[in-house]
Write a protein that holds these residues in place. Sequence first.
Motif, PDB file in Angstrom:
ATOM      1  N   ALA A 161       0.737  -1.294   0.153  1.00  0.00           N
ATOM      2  CA  ALA A 161      -0.128   0.083   0.028  1.00  0.00           C
ATOM      3  C   ALA A 161       0.980   1.154  -0.040  1.00  0.00           C
ATOM      4  CB  ALA A 161      -1.013  -0.181   1.297  1.00  0.00           C
ATOM      5  N   MET A 162       1.864   1.009   0.839  1.00  0.00           N
ATOM      6  CA  MET A 162       2.894   2.241   0.819  1.00  0.00           C
ATOM      7  C   MET A 162       3.576   2.519  -0.788  1.00  0.00           C
ATOM      8  SD  MET A 162       2.856   4.172   3.408  1.00  0.00           S
ATOM      9  CE  MET A 162       2.557   4.123   5.461  1.00  0.00           C
ATOM     10  N   LEU A 163       3.875   1.567  -1.164  1.00  0.00           N
ATOM     11  CA  LEU A 163       4.360   1.717  -2.620  1.00  0.00           C
ATOM     12  C   LEU A 163       3.537   2.270  -3.564  1.00  0.00           C
ATOM     13  CD1 LEU A 163       6.482  -1.575  -2.817  1.00  0.00           C
ATOM     14  CD2 LEU A 163       7.471   0.909  -2.510  1.00  0.00           C
ATOM     15  N   LEU A 164       2.218   1.912  -3.291  1.00  0.00           N
ATOM     16  CA  LEU A 164       0.983   2.398  -4.190  1.00  0.00           C
ATOM     17  C   LEU A 164       0.990   4.030  -3.956  1.00  0.00           C
ATOM     18  CD1 LEU A 164      -1.466  -0.160  -4.429  1.00  0.00           C
ATOM     19  CD2 LEU A 164      -0.065   0.357  -6.134  1.00  0.00           C
ATOM     20  N   LEU A 165       1.225   4.466  -2.721  1.00  0.00           N
ATOM     21  CA  LEU A 165       0.911   5.765  -2.302  1.00  0.00           C
ATOM     22  C   LEU A 165       1.946   6.475  -2.753  1.00  0.00           C
ATOM     23  CD1 LEU A 165      -0.705   5.414   1.154  1.00  0.00           C
ATOM     24  CD2 LEU A 165      -1.592   6.290  -0.784  1.00  0.00           C
ATOM     25  N   ILE A 182      12.414  -4.679  -5.474  1.00  0.00           N
ATOM     26  CA  ILE A 182      13.505  -4.374  -4.663  1.00  0.00           C
ATOM     27  C   ILE A 182      13.203  -3.427  -3.421  1.00  0.00           C
ATOM     28  CG2 ILE A 182      15.964  -3.502  -4.499  1.00  0.00           C
ATOM     29  CD1 ILE A 182      16.305  -3.962  -7.399  1.00  0.00           C
ATOM     30  N   ALA A 183      12.614  -2.407  -3.699  1.00  0.00           N
ATOM     31  CA  ALA A 183      12.041  -1.481  -2.704  1.00  0.00           C
ATOM     32  C   ALA A 183      11.060  -2.196  -1.521  1.00  0.00           C
ATOM     33  CB  ALA A 183      11.198  -0.550  -3.119  1.00  0.00           C
ATOM     34  N   GLY A 184      10.322  -3.203  -2.246  1.00  0.00           N
ATOM     35  CA  GLY A 184       9.173  -3.731  -1.532  1.00  0.00           C
ATOM     36  C   GLY A 184       9.580  -4.550  -0.196  1.00  0.00           C
ATOM     37  N   PHE A 185      10.843  -5.624  -0.831  1.00  0.00           N
ATOM     38  CA  PHE A 185      11.359  -6.183   0.136  1.00  0.00           C
ATOM     39  C   PHE A 185      12.278  -5.757   1.110  1.00  0.00           C
ATOM     40  CE2 PHE A 185      10.021  -9.633  -3.148  1.00  0.00           C
ATOM     41  CZ  PHE A 185       9.238 -10.382  -2.385  1.00  0.00           C
ATOM     42  N   SER A 186      13.061  -4.753   0.606  1.00  0.00           N
ATOM     43  CA  SER A 186      13.751  -3.811   1.440  1.00  0.00           C
ATOM     44  C   SER A 186      13.086  -3.093   2.449  1.00  0.00           C
ATOM     45  CB  SER A 186      14.629  -2.990   0.626  1.00  0.00           C
ATOM     46  OG  SER A 186      15.269  -3.383  -0.287  1.00  0.00           O
ATOM     47  N   LEU A 187      11.813  -2.615   1.992  1.00  0.00           N
ATOM     48  CA  LEU A 187      11.110  -1.859   3.120  1.00  0.00           C
ATOM     49  C   LEU A 187      10.574  -3.017   4.055  1.00  0.00           C
ATOM     50  CD1 LEU A 187       9.293   0.467   0.723  1.00  0.00           C
ATOM     51  CD2 LEU A 187      10.988   1.120   2.484  1.00  0.00           C
ATOM     52  N   VAL A 188      10.195  -4.094   3.750  1.00  0.00           N
ATOM     53  CA  VAL A 188       9.673  -4.924   4.723  1.00  0.00           C
ATOM     54  C   VAL A 188      10.644  -5.330   5.610  1.00  0.00           C
ATOM     55  CG1 VAL A 188       8.630  -7.320   4.583  1.00  0.00           C
ATOM     56  CG2 VAL A 188       7.913  -5.762   3.178  1.00  0.00           C
ATOM     57  N   TRP A 189      11.937  -5.670   5.173  1.00  0.00           N
ATOM     58  CA  TRP A 189      13.106  -6.197   5.740  1.00  0.00           C
ATOM     59  C   TRP A 189      13.440  -5.106   6.959  1.00  0.00           C
ATOM     60  CZ3 TRP A 189      18.268  -4.731   6.237  1.00  0.00           C
ATOM     61  CH2 TRP A 189      19.236  -5.904   7.106  1.00  0.00           C
ATOM     62  N   ILE A 190      13.519  -3.723   6.615  1.00  0.00           N
ATOM     63  CA  ILE A 190      13.708  -2.697   7.443  1.00  0.00           C
ATOM     64  C   ILE A 190      12.503  -2.438   8.613  1.00  0.00           C
ATOM     65  CG2 ILE A 190      14.494  -0.255   7.813  1.00  0.00           C
ATOM     66  CD1 ILE A 190      16.018  -0.865   5.036  1.00  0.00           C
TER      67      ILE A 190
END
Length: 128
Positions: A68-72, A87-95
């Motif tokens: 949802a944040m990536l869409l926003l 890449i952003a999705g998995f990186s954001l989840v990890w952090i």
Amino acid sequence: MTLSLQIAWLFLLPVPIACIAWTVTHEEIFKEPREFCVQCSKEGSLLKKKFFYLFTCEYCFSHYVTAAMLLLTNFKLLLPDWRGYIIAGFSLVWIANIYMSLYARVRMEIKKEKIDIAEKEEQLNNRK
């Protein structure tokens, strides 16, 4: 977007992701819906179980909050196309999950300190 700006986003965007995921899966305000989801995750079809389970697990739920944040925000990491989203999705989840783990650790330490203080106060009161 410059690399330094991407890195700033990479460490700032997980803060609201972690906050939302933690609040929904742990805090008292969502207790009743979470208990309903826990109950539903134990009965019915496999699809129904998995659907309701995702609202009880901060790791699982953080993936959906991240999407949802990536869409926003339209945030992409390193690459300007669809691969940047992945890449952003998995990186954001990890952090975000690192942040939630740190938060859980701090809460546990605070709770432990409160219990220790209460025990010491009780011992002092019993000595009197």
